[in-house]
Scaffold this motif. Sequence first.
Motif, PDB file in Angstrom:
ATOM      1  N   ASP A   3       0.739  -1.069   0.049  1.00  0.00           N
ATOM      2  CA  ASP A   3      -0.051  -0.074  -0.009  1.00  0.00           C
ATOM      3  C   ASP A   3       0.958   1.274  -0.058  1.00  0.00           C
ATOM      4  O   ASP A   3       0.412   2.172  -0.567  1.00  0.00           O
ATOM      5  CB  ASP A   3      -0.940  -0.035   1.274  1.00  0.00           C
ATOM      6  CG  ASP A   3      -2.062  -0.844   0.958  1.00  0.00           C
ATOM      7  OD1 ASP A   3      -2.310  -1.298  -0.104  1.00  0.00           O
ATOM      8  OD2 ASP A   3      -2.814  -1.168   2.153  1.00  0.00           O
ATOM      9  N   ARG A  25       3.879   1.572  -1.430  1.00  0.00           N
ATOM     10  CA  ARG A  25       4.517   1.759  -2.454  1.00  0.00           C
ATOM     11  C   ARG A  25       6.066   2.059  -2.229  1.00  0.00           C
ATOM     12  O   ARG A  25       6.577   2.643  -2.826  1.00  0.00           O
ATOM     13  CB  ARG A  25       4.021   2.691  -3.462  1.00  0.00           C
ATOM     14  CG  ARG A  25       2.715   2.770  -3.808  1.00  0.00           C
ATOM     15  CD  ARG A  25       2.083   1.536  -4.296  1.00  0.00           C
ATOM     16  NE  ARG A  25       2.781   1.037  -5.494  1.00  0.00           N
ATOM     17  CZ  ARG A  25       2.763  -0.193  -5.725  1.00  0.00           C
ATOM     18  NH1 ARG A  25       2.221  -1.164  -4.891  1.00  0.00           N
ATOM     19  NH2 ARG A  25       3.579  -0.779  -7.068  1.00  0.00           N
ATOM     20  N   PHE A  39       9.200   7.930  -3.655  1.00  0.00           N
ATOM     21  CA  PHE A  39       9.453   8.981  -4.207  1.00  0.00           C
ATOM     22  C   PHE A  39      10.213   8.697  -5.479  1.00  0.00           C
ATOM     23  O   PHE A  39      10.907   8.110  -5.508  1.00  0.00           O
ATOM     24  CB  PHE A  39      10.554   9.809  -3.398  1.00  0.00           C
ATOM     25  CG  PHE A  39      10.739  11.158  -4.035  1.00  0.00           C
ATOM     26  CD1 PHE A  39       9.767  12.275  -3.996  1.00  0.00           C
ATOM     27  CD2 PHE A  39      11.937  11.572  -4.605  1.00  0.00           C
ATOM     28  CE1 PHE A  39       9.995  13.420  -4.706  1.00  0.00           C
ATOM     29  CE2 PHE A  39      12.253  12.837  -5.477  1.00  0.00           C
ATOM     30  CZ  PHE A  39      11.385  13.658  -5.349  1.00  0.00           C
ATOM     31  N   LEU A  83       9.068  11.950 -11.960  1.00  0.00           N
ATOM     32  CA  LEU A  83       7.749  12.469 -11.879  1.00  0.00           C
ATOM     33  C   LEU A  83       7.923  14.046 -11.992  1.00  0.00           C
ATOM     34  O   LEU A  83       6.888  14.691 -12.066  1.00  0.00           O
ATOM     35  CB  LEU A  83       6.868  12.069 -10.780  1.00  0.00           C
ATOM     36  CG  LEU A  83       6.408  10.756 -11.012  1.00  0.00           C
ATOM     37  CD1 LEU A  83       5.550  10.292  -9.650  1.00  0.00           C
ATOM     38  CD2 LEU A  83       5.884  10.295 -12.329  1.00  0.00           C
ATOM     39  N   PHE A  90      -3.242  10.859  -3.112  1.00  0.00           N
ATOM     40  CA  PHE A  90      -1.998   9.964  -2.868  1.00  0.00           C
ATOM     41  C   PHE A  90      -0.871  10.554  -2.718  1.00  0.00           C
ATOM     42  O   PHE A  90       0.117  10.648  -3.615  1.00  0.00           O
ATOM     43  CB  PHE A  90      -1.918   8.793  -3.552  1.00  0.00           C
ATOM     44  CG  PHE A  90      -3.420   8.271  -4.122  1.00  0.00           C
ATOM     45  CD1 PHE A  90      -3.944   7.318  -2.986  1.00  0.00           C
ATOM     46  CD2 PHE A  90      -3.999   8.339  -5.444  1.00  0.00           C
ATOM     47  CE1 PHE A  90      -5.256   7.003  -3.237  1.00  0.00           C
ATOM     48  CE2 PHE A  90      -5.355   7.717  -5.515  1.00  0.00           C
ATOM     49  CZ  PHE A  90      -6.007   6.897  -4.503  1.00  0.00           C
ATOM     50  N   SER A  91      -0.509  11.700  -1.875  1.00  0.00           N
ATOM     51  CA  SER A  91       0.388  12.725  -1.949  1.00  0.00           C
ATOM     52  C   SER A  91       1.705  12.328  -1.317  1.00  0.00           C
ATOM     53  O   SER A  91       2.823  13.030  -1.963  1.00  0.00           O
ATOM     54  CB  SER A  91       0.010  13.834  -1.162  1.00  0.00           C
ATOM     55  OG  SER A  91      -0.291  13.573   0.176  1.00  0.00           O
ATOM     56  N   PHE A 103       3.671  16.722  -5.335  1.00  0.00           N
ATOM     57  CA  PHE A 103       2.955  17.671  -6.012  1.00  0.00           C
ATOM     58  C   PHE A 103       2.144  18.612  -5.427  1.00  0.00           C
ATOM     59  O   PHE A 103       2.132  19.758  -5.962  1.00  0.00           O
ATOM     60  CB  PHE A 103       1.706  16.495  -6.490  1.00  0.00           C
ATOM     61  CG  PHE A 103       2.067  15.588  -7.792  1.00  0.00           C
ATOM     62  CD1 PHE A 103       1.697  16.278  -8.847  1.00  0.00           C
ATOM     63  CD2 PHE A 103       2.668  14.476  -7.667  1.00  0.00           C
ATOM     64  CE1 PHE A 103       1.916  15.488 -10.224  1.00  0.00           C
ATOM     65  CE2 PHE A 103       2.894  13.483  -9.049  1.00  0.00           C
ATOM     66  CZ  PHE A 103       2.390  14.167 -10.114  1.00  0.00           C
ATOM     67  N   ILE A 129      -1.888   7.641   3.279  1.00  0.00           N
ATOM     68  CA  ILE A 129      -2.080   6.607   4.310  1.00  0.00           C
ATOM     69  C   ILE A 129      -0.920   6.156   5.183  1.00  0.00           C
ATOM     70  O   ILE A 129      -0.954   5.540   5.912  1.00  0.00           O
ATOM     71  CB  ILE A 129      -2.844   5.420   3.457  1.00  0.00           C
ATOM     72  CG1 ILE A 129      -3.691   4.551   4.645  1.00  0.00           C
ATOM     73  CG2 ILE A 129      -1.618   4.571   2.676  1.00  0.00           C
ATOM     74  CD1 ILE A 129      -4.409   3.490   3.721  1.00  0.00           C
ATOM     75  N   ASN A 130       0.438   6.503   4.549  1.00  0.00           N
ATOM     76  CA  ASN A 130       1.312   5.927   5.318  1.00  0.00           C
ATOM     77  C   ASN A 130       1.846   6.908   6.247  1.00  0.00           C
ATOM     78  O   ASN A 130       2.287   8.129   5.911  1.00  0.00           O
ATOM     79  CB  ASN A 130       2.718   5.933   4.195  1.00  0.00           C
ATOM     80  CG  ASN A 130       4.175   5.613   4.730  1.00  0.00           C
ATOM     81  OD1 ASN A 130       4.072   5.635   6.064  1.00  0.00           O
ATOM     82  ND2 ASN A 130       4.984   5.243   3.722  1.00  0.00           N
ATOM     83  N   ALA A 151      -7.745   7.769   1.442  1.00  0.00           N
ATOM     84  CA  ALA A 151      -8.349   8.776   0.727  1.00  0.00           C
ATOM     85  C   ALA A 151      -9.898   8.399   0.773  1.00  0.00           C
ATOM     86  O   ALA A 151     -10.572   9.484   0.679  1.00  0.00           O
ATOM     87  CB  ALA A 151      -7.633   8.912  -0.806  1.00  0.00           C
ATOM     88  N   PRO A 197      -2.210  10.094  -8.196  1.00  0.00           N
ATOM     89  CA  PRO A 197      -0.970   9.606  -8.419  1.00  0.00           C
ATOM     90  C   PRO A 197      -0.606   8.325  -7.752  1.00  0.00           C
ATOM     91  O   PRO A 197       0.386   8.184  -7.188  1.00  0.00           O
ATOM     92  CB  PRO A 197      -0.047  10.954  -8.101  1.00  0.00           C
ATOM     93  CG  PRO A 197      -0.560  11.512  -6.920  1.00  0.00           C
ATOM     94  CD  PRO A 197      -2.133  11.355  -7.086  1.00  0.00           C
ATOM     95  N   LEU A 198      -1.525   7.438  -8.127  1.00  0.00           N
ATOM     96  CA  LEU A 198      -1.339   6.094  -7.572  1.00  0.00           C
ATOM     97  C   LEU A 198      -1.853   5.323  -8.875  1.00  0.00           C
ATOM     98  O   LEU A 198      -2.962   4.844  -8.816  1.00  0.00           O
ATOM     99  CB  LEU A 198      -1.981   5.813  -6.339  1.00  0.00           C
ATOM    100  CG  LEU A 198      -1.852   4.432  -5.611  1.00  0.00           C
ATOM    101  CD1 LEU A 198      -0.659   3.915  -5.384  1.00  0.00           C
ATOM    102  CD2 LEU A 198      -2.789   4.311  -4.353  1.00  0.00           C
ATOM    103  N   TYR A 215     -10.274   4.004  -7.152  1.00  0.00           N
ATOM    104  CA  TYR A 215     -10.878   5.097  -6.385  1.00  0.00           C
ATOM    105  C   TYR A 215     -11.363   6.224  -7.261  1.00  0.00           C
ATOM    106  O   TYR A 215     -11.580   7.298  -6.614  1.00  0.00           O
ATOM    107  CB  TYR A 215      -9.491   5.662  -5.734  1.00  0.00           C
ATOM    108  CG  TYR A 215      -8.956   4.899  -4.553  1.00  0.00           C
ATOM    109  CD1 TYR A 215      -9.320   5.435  -3.265  1.00  0.00           C
ATOM    110  CD2 TYR A 215      -8.586   3.681  -4.412  1.00  0.00           C
ATOM    111  CE1 TYR A 215      -9.137   4.606  -2.112  1.00  0.00           C
ATOM    112  CE2 TYR A 215      -8.114   2.866  -3.542  1.00  0.00           C
ATOM    113  CZ  TYR A 215      -8.456   3.361  -2.256  1.00  0.00           C
ATOM    114  OH  TYR A 215      -8.105   2.801  -1.088  1.00  0.00           O
TER     115      TYR A 215
END
Length: 280
Positions: free
Chosen positions: A71, A73, A106, A110, A131-132, A137, A155-156, A183, A201-202, A209
């Motif tokens: 989750d 990433r 990270f 991007l 999903f920041s 961003f 969420i992390n 989210a 951005p996921l 979602y």
Amino acid sequence: MPKMLKKALENILTIDEIKQLYGSFDIVGDIAVIKIPDALLDKKFIIAKAMIDNMKSIKTVLRQATPVSGDYRTRELEHVLGEDKTITLYKEHGCVFKVDLAKVYFSPRLSTERIRVARKVERGEVILNMFSGIGSFSIVIAKHQLESMTYSIDINPDAYDIMLENIRLNKVSNKVIPLLGDARFVIEGSLRGKADRVLMPLPEKAIDYIDVAIKALKPRGIIHYYTHTHASKGEDPIEKAKKELEKKLDVPYTILESRTVREVGPRWHQLVLDLLVSQC
Ligand SMILES: C[S@@+](CC[C@H](N)C(=O)[O-])C[C@H]1O[C@@H](n2cnc3c(N)ncnc32)[C@H](O)[C@@H]1O
């Protein structure tokens, strides 16, 4: 790969071994993250030494030991040479980001996408970044559109803590609102109908979602929808992604722009579709 490094590797590896090496690697601040094929693992130290000797800005070489997963990433990293650390500072577009490569996602790749989106934001917009991560961003947007407000969810808990630091570092605490959580629940709880623009951005999960992204929008809002698409020979990945999305969306929308963000594997493309949703 920088010329100097290629030359240095030519002195320590055979032509065959150089061919096996991945063509590029990430540099985040003063840390280089490399992938090394199994057949060359016993050469990792000399490869890392060539990098540190020939690229003065690199203080640490880490090896990516697993693909990005889960989750959050994240990926497993092995320290190969130089300072034993995973935390660094990375600069882009007039912003500075603290990054802990072991604990958060990270990607410097991007960077072009971050500024592309930031340049689209108009005065007075409310943005929702679903999903920041560490806030990259959101902060680039805040720095480029001074009259904007971004809700920035992750969420992390580690990504959230680092996002708090990055908001302070970049002096955008009046423009970026950090939120910790899933989210879906954050939006359903308090952000329905609040956003002029939603960022997703996921790519691995954005399709699951998209319903909640639409709930977050004001009428005539914009969604930046990211996806990974596999395209066989002769297939157009963008057309394929558009069709997949069409099956999922039951509101009227127009695609304002679509582009390949980057290639993520053989025949795998990371794409973005910018959607104008006319009715929510
Ligand atoms: C691919 S990363 C993008 C990070 C950031 N946008 C960037 O470009 O640096 C995806 C992020 O989404 C977060 N995430 C995953 N599932 C989530 C969820 N259900 N709600 C909120 N954040 C989530 C992960 O923790 C991760 O930081």
